[in-house]
Design a protein around this motif. Structure first.
Motif, PDB file in Angstrom:
ATOM      1  N   VAL A   1       0.696  -1.125   0.201  1.00 16.01           N
ATOM      2  CA  VAL A   1      -0.244  -0.200  -0.046  1.00 16.01           C
ATOM      3  C   VAL A   1       0.800   1.227  -0.154  1.00 16.01           C
ATOM      4  O   VAL A   1       0.771   2.165  -0.921  1.00 16.01           O
ATOM      5  N   ASP A   2       1.843   1.335   0.792  1.00 15.20           N
ATOM      6  CA  ASP A   2       2.683   2.322   1.011  1.00 15.20           C
ATOM      7  C   ASP A   2       3.601   2.758  -0.002  1.00 15.20           C
ATOM      8  O   ASP A   2       3.672   3.940  -0.597  1.00 15.20           O
ATOM      9  N   ASN A   3       4.121   1.637  -0.872  1.00 11.31           N
ATOM     10  CA  ASN A   3       4.781   1.848  -2.067  1.00 11.31           C
ATOM     11  C   ASN A   3       4.036   2.120  -3.323  1.00 11.31           C
ATOM     12  O   ASN A   3       4.709   2.089  -4.561  1.00 11.31           O
ATOM     13  N   GLY A   4       2.680   2.167  -3.221  1.00 12.50           N
ATOM     14  CA  GLY A   4       1.780   2.333  -4.297  1.00 12.50           C
ATOM     15  C   GLY A   4       1.394   1.452  -5.305  1.00 12.50           C
ATOM     16  O   GLY A   4       0.780   1.509  -6.314  1.00 12.50           O
TER      17      GLY A   4
ATOM     18  N   ILE B   1      -0.309  -1.213  -4.733  1.00  9.49           N
ATOM     19  CA  ILE B   1      -1.731  -1.591  -4.551  1.00  9.49           C
ATOM     20  C   ILE B   1      -2.812  -0.574  -5.328  1.00  9.49           C
ATOM     21  O   ILE B   1      -3.546  -1.016  -6.067  1.00  9.49           O
ATOM     22  N   ALA B   2      -2.214   0.688  -5.242  1.00 13.29           N
ATOM     23  CA  ALA B   2      -3.112   1.737  -6.050  1.00 13.29           C
ATOM     24  C   ALA B   2      -2.944   1.424  -7.459  1.00 13.29           C
ATOM     25  O   ALA B   2      -3.905   1.776  -8.396  1.00 13.29           O
ATOM     26  N   ARG B   3      -1.524   1.063  -7.738  1.00 13.41           N
ATOM     27  CA  ARG B   3      -1.341   0.690  -9.419  1.00 13.41           C
ATOM     28  C   ARG B   3      -2.125  -0.549  -9.826  1.00 13.41           C
ATOM     29  O   ARG B   3      -2.839  -0.306 -10.754  1.00 13.41           O
ATOM     30  N   LEU B   4      -2.413  -1.570  -8.883  1.00 11.15           N
ATOM     31  CA  LEU B   4      -3.086  -2.885  -9.084  1.00 11.15           C
ATOM     32  C   LEU B   4      -4.572  -2.455  -9.315  1.00 11.15           C
ATOM     33  O   LEU B   4      -5.501  -3.109  -9.902  1.00 11.15           O
ATOM     34  N   ASN B   5      -5.010  -1.658  -8.185  1.00 12.19           N
ATOM     35  CA  ASN B   5      -6.415  -1.376  -8.258  1.00 12.19           C
ATOM     36  C   ASN B   5      -6.783  -0.722  -9.703  1.00 12.19           C
ATOM     37  O   ASN B   5      -7.808  -1.014 -10.401  1.00 12.19           O
ATOM     38  N   GLU B   6      -5.704   0.280 -10.132  1.00 15.42           N
ATOM     39  CA  GLU B   6      -6.150   1.000 -11.497  1.00 15.42           C
ATOM     40  C   GLU B   6      -6.116   0.044 -12.664  1.00 15.42           C
ATOM     41  O   GLU B   6      -7.033   0.049 -13.476  1.00 15.42           O
ATOM     42  N   LYS B   7      -4.974  -1.020 -12.667  1.00 12.02           N
ATOM     43  CA  LYS B   7      -4.937  -1.851 -13.639  1.00 12.02           C
ATOM     44  C   LYS B   7      -6.492  -2.767 -13.746  1.00 12.02           C
ATOM     45  O   LYS B   7      -6.781  -2.958 -14.951  1.00 12.02           O
ATOM     46  N   TRP B   8      -6.929  -3.065 -12.615  1.00 10.67           N
ATOM     47  CA  TRP B   8      -7.809  -4.078 -12.802  1.00 10.67           C
ATOM     48  C   TRP B   8      -9.350  -3.279 -12.416  1.00 10.67           C
ATOM     49  O   TRP B   8     -10.360  -3.989 -12.282  1.00 10.67           O
ATOM     50  N   ASN B   9      -9.416  -2.130 -12.568  1.00 13.67           N
ATOM     51  CA  ASN B   9     -10.648  -1.198 -12.458  1.00 13.67           C
ATOM     52  C   ASN B   9     -11.164  -1.531 -10.858  1.00 13.67           C
ATOM     53  O   ASN B   9     -12.606  -1.754 -10.823  1.00 13.67           O
ATOM     54  N   ILE B  10     -10.454  -1.250 -10.037  1.00 16.60           N
ATOM     55  CA  ILE B  10     -11.176  -1.570  -8.604  1.00 16.60           C
ATOM     56  C   ILE B  10     -10.916  -0.435  -7.774  1.00 16.60           C
ATOM     57  O   ILE B  10      -9.994   0.158  -7.750  1.00 16.60           O
TER      58      ILE B  10
END
Ligand code: ARG
Length: 283
Positions: free
Chosen positions: A268-271, A273-282
């Motif tokens: 989460v801290d290194n970004g 999870i944010a990148r994966l959320n965007e990749k998978w439209n979550i």
């Protein structure tokens, strides 16, 4: 004499070989207690999943892909081991974790107090809701209470399955007067199927009235089925139940829980999870 010795030797070798084959078949490692050190020693992280649940895990051109799979890869990388994905039906994922046939279950698994009795969970990684899917021309079912007397299709072993079956651990809550109230009307029958997609197809073909399924997966499946023409399906506004996903591990495996929670926080801290959320439209 010589011949006899050769014969005995051959028999002994064959016997020894078959015994070792037999033993290798029987010895299964119990992974439910393995902490990060044991996993490193083992050389691979074994993750159980049920790839029928986009965007968390799905089959694309025969390959298992999704948010959970990407996170599993990150975890394996952090441990410095290979990742082994074991693909199976959703109810088998939970059983595999409980019986130590995988280190982690990563399958959009909702935390529940009932499940927590036989396995442990990481921190919550995603907030979800159980929604109702009906045919677009259905004007009778407008919310959870309208499921009374209706036929409902679900994926076997899921929260949707237990809700539809009016399971004591899921289908009831208490109101402001502390009275026990049902979250939904009691369906007349429930078909527990192999995937959410199969369940939704039952509704599309008019073999069931409704499906109870996780919101994001329901949206993906409904959008793709509706795109095939006819806009035949819709998702109701009012959900049945709110839940949160977590990664499932062996009961009492404190070391692995601590490691996963810290590793997830790092992602989460290194970004990542944010990148994966965007990749998978979550969201
Ligand atoms: N979140 C729901 C549950 O835990 C459904 C999960 C289904 N996951 C899957 N990979 N098919 O029961």
């Amino acid at each position: 004499m010589k011949k006899k010795i050769v014969l005995f030797t051959v028999i002994a070798i064959v016997a020894a070989l078959s015994l070792s084959v037999l033993l290798a078949g029987c010895t299964t490692v119990d992974m439910s207690k393995a902490g990060p050190d044991e996993i490193k020693e083992y050389g691979k992280l074994v993750v159980a999943t049920s790839p029928d649940f986009p965007p968390f895990e799905n089959l694309e051109d025969g390959e298992i892909v999704g948010w959970d799979i990407d996170v599993a890869n990150e975890l394996a990388k952090m441990l410095g081991v290979e990742l082994e994905i074991k693909s199976m039906a959703f109810d088998a994922v939970l059983a595999s974790v409980a019986t130590g046939k995988a280190h982690i279950g990563m399958a959009g698994i909702s935390y529940s107090a009932k499940r927590d009795e036989t396995m442990d969970f990481s921190v919550n990684v995603y907030d979800s809701q159980q929604v109702i899917i009906v045919r677009a021309d259905n004007n009778e079912i407008n919310g959870p209470m309208d499921l009374e007397g209706k036929t409902v299709a679900v994926q076997a072993g899921t929260i949707g399955n237990w809700l539809a079956e009016m399971d004591e651990d899921y289908a009831y809550t208490t109101n402001e007067n502390n009275e026990k109230v049902a979250r939904l009307g009691t369906p007349s029958s429930v078909s527990a199927l192999d995937s959410g997609l199969t369940a939704i197809q039952r509704v599309k073909t008019d073999h069931a009235d409704a499906v109870i399924l996780d919101k994001l997966t329901a949206q993906e499946i409904v959008v793709s089925l509706n795109a095939q023409g006819g806009d035949q399906l819709k998702i109701l506004e009012t959900s049945v139940y709110g839940d949160a996903y977590a990664f499932a591990i062996g009961e009492g495996n404190v070391k692995l829980k601590e490691w996963i929670d810290a590793a997830y926080q790092e992602l989460v801290d290194n970004g990542t999870i944010a990148r994966l959320n965007e990749k998978w439209n979550i969201e």
